[in-house]
Design an enzyme around this catalytic site. Sequence first.
Site, PDB file in Angstrom:
ATOM      1  N   HIS A 134       0.660  -1.434  -0.038  1.00 56.56           N
ATOM      2  CA  HIS A 134      -0.182   0.196   0.103  1.00 56.56           C
ATOM      3  C   HIS A 134       0.822   1.287  -0.012  1.00 56.56           C
ATOM      4  CE1 HIS A 134      -2.634  -2.641   2.450  1.00 56.56           C
ATOM      5  NE2 HIS A 134      -2.604  -3.203   1.251  1.00 56.56           N
ATOM      6  N   HIS A 181      -9.940 -13.463   4.372  1.00 59.67           N
ATOM      7  CA  HIS A 181      -9.173 -12.800   3.354  1.00 59.67           C
ATOM      8  C   HIS A 181      -9.353 -13.488   1.959  1.00 59.67           C
ATOM      9  CE1 HIS A 181      -5.799 -11.369   0.821  1.00 59.67           C
ATOM     10  NE2 HIS A 181      -5.687 -10.308   1.555  1.00 59.67           N
TER      11      HIS A 181
END
Length: 425
Positions: A108, A174
Site C-alpha cells: 500500500h 481474506h
Amino acid sequence: MMNFKIPCGQQKLDLTLPDEQVVGVLESNIGTMKATGTEDEIVQAAMAKPYGGVKLSALARGKKTCTIICSDHTRPVPSKHIIPFMLKELREGNPNIDITLLIATGFHRLSVEKEMRAKFGDDIVDHEKIVVHDSADADANVKIGVLPSGADCIIDKVAANADLLVSEGFIEPHFFAGFSGGRKSILPGVCDRKTVMGNHCSKFIDSPYARTGILEGNPLHKDMVAAAKMANLAYIVNVVIDEDKKVVAAFAGDPFEAHLSGCKFLSGYCQVKAVPADISITSNGGAPLDQNMYQCVKGMTAAEATTKEGGVIIICAECADGTGGDGFYNALKNCESPQALMDEILKVPQGETQPDQWEYQIQSRILIHHPVIYVSRPEMKQTIEEMKMHYAPNLDEAVKMAKEIRGDDATFTVIPNGISVIVRA
C-alpha cells in the site's frame, strides 16, 4: 418488503426489496458474540494466557531491541487497545529495551502522520519510535532466505535486525490468503516489493485454494508461514472485531498457534452457505475498508461465490481514496476485455509479476462472469466506467439497472458486509 442497511463509507444505505425475490441474506454471526469484558480487558486476558505459554515480558528479557509490527491505515485494527499493553509488558520484562513500531504497509501507499495519530493516539506517536515500511525502498530491506515458491524473502531491516520481533493485527476472512492476521504481518506486511510480487504471482492467485477462508493447500499461505518463520516472528496479539469494529475476542502468544486458533474461532461465526441468485448486493464493510476500488475487490468475491453465471454484482463503496493503484486502474482501463486481460496475466512468469497484478486478476475473473455495478460517489463515475464496470448514483438506481439485465423477477442475495463472511458452495 425486506429492509437492509448496507455500509458505504461512514454511512449506511437503505435497501428495500420484495420478500419473495430475496432468496438469501448472508451475514456473519459475529454480532451474536457476547464480549466477556471491555476491549482492553479482552486483550489483556489473552496476553495473560498466551498460546505457547511464554508471556511477552519473558520474551523481552535479555533483548536489546524489539520491533512491533503494526497495521497500517487500510486496516481497522483497534491498535489503541493493543499496542499500549504490548509496550507495557515489554518494558515490565525489560525496562531498557529499545522498541520500534514498524508500520506494515505491504504494497500500500505509506501511512501519514494524521492516519497514525488516528490509529495509535497522540501519546504513542509523540513518544514512541515509529518507522513506516516502504516496500519500494530496496536499501531499507534485506534478503533473509528463499520461500518455498522460489521467491526471495526480503524484509524490512527494522524487522530483520531486531532481537525480538512481534506483531499486532486482526483476523478476518481474506479473499486469497484465506485469513488476514498472523503471518501476514510479515508477508506482505513488511516485505520488499519483489517478495510480495513473487508470492502474489498469477499461478498462485489462480489456485482454487487461494480463496476466502482456506489455509490448507493455499500456496500463498504456505509462503507466508515460511516468511514468518524465517523472520523469527516470536509473538502476536491478534483480535477479532465485530461489525462496529470493536474487539470481541483476542489471541496472543505463539504466532502460528494463536493465529490458527483465531481462524478456527472466526470460521464458526463467519461461514455461510451460498444461495445462488440473479443479483447479489454487497459492500466492503464501509470505511476504512472501502476507501478505494483496489480494496473493494474483496467484497466482490463474496458476491461472486453466490451469484449465478451471468448474474449481476452490486457493490456499495465510497472509494474516498479513488482506485488505490495506478497499475490496477490502467490494466482494466486499457484492456480489450476482462477475458483478454486474464489470458495475458496467466502467461506472466512468477519473477515478472507486475504491481497490482493479483488485484486486477481477481477483478477480471469476476468481470468475465458477472456485470458489476458500483454505487459510489459521483466523482468515481468516469473511472468506474473506464474500468469496464457500471456506475449507479444510489442503490435504487443500481437495482433498477440490474433488473434491466436479469429481468423484473430476478432473485436477490444480500451480503451487507462482503468481507465479514466466508461463502461456501
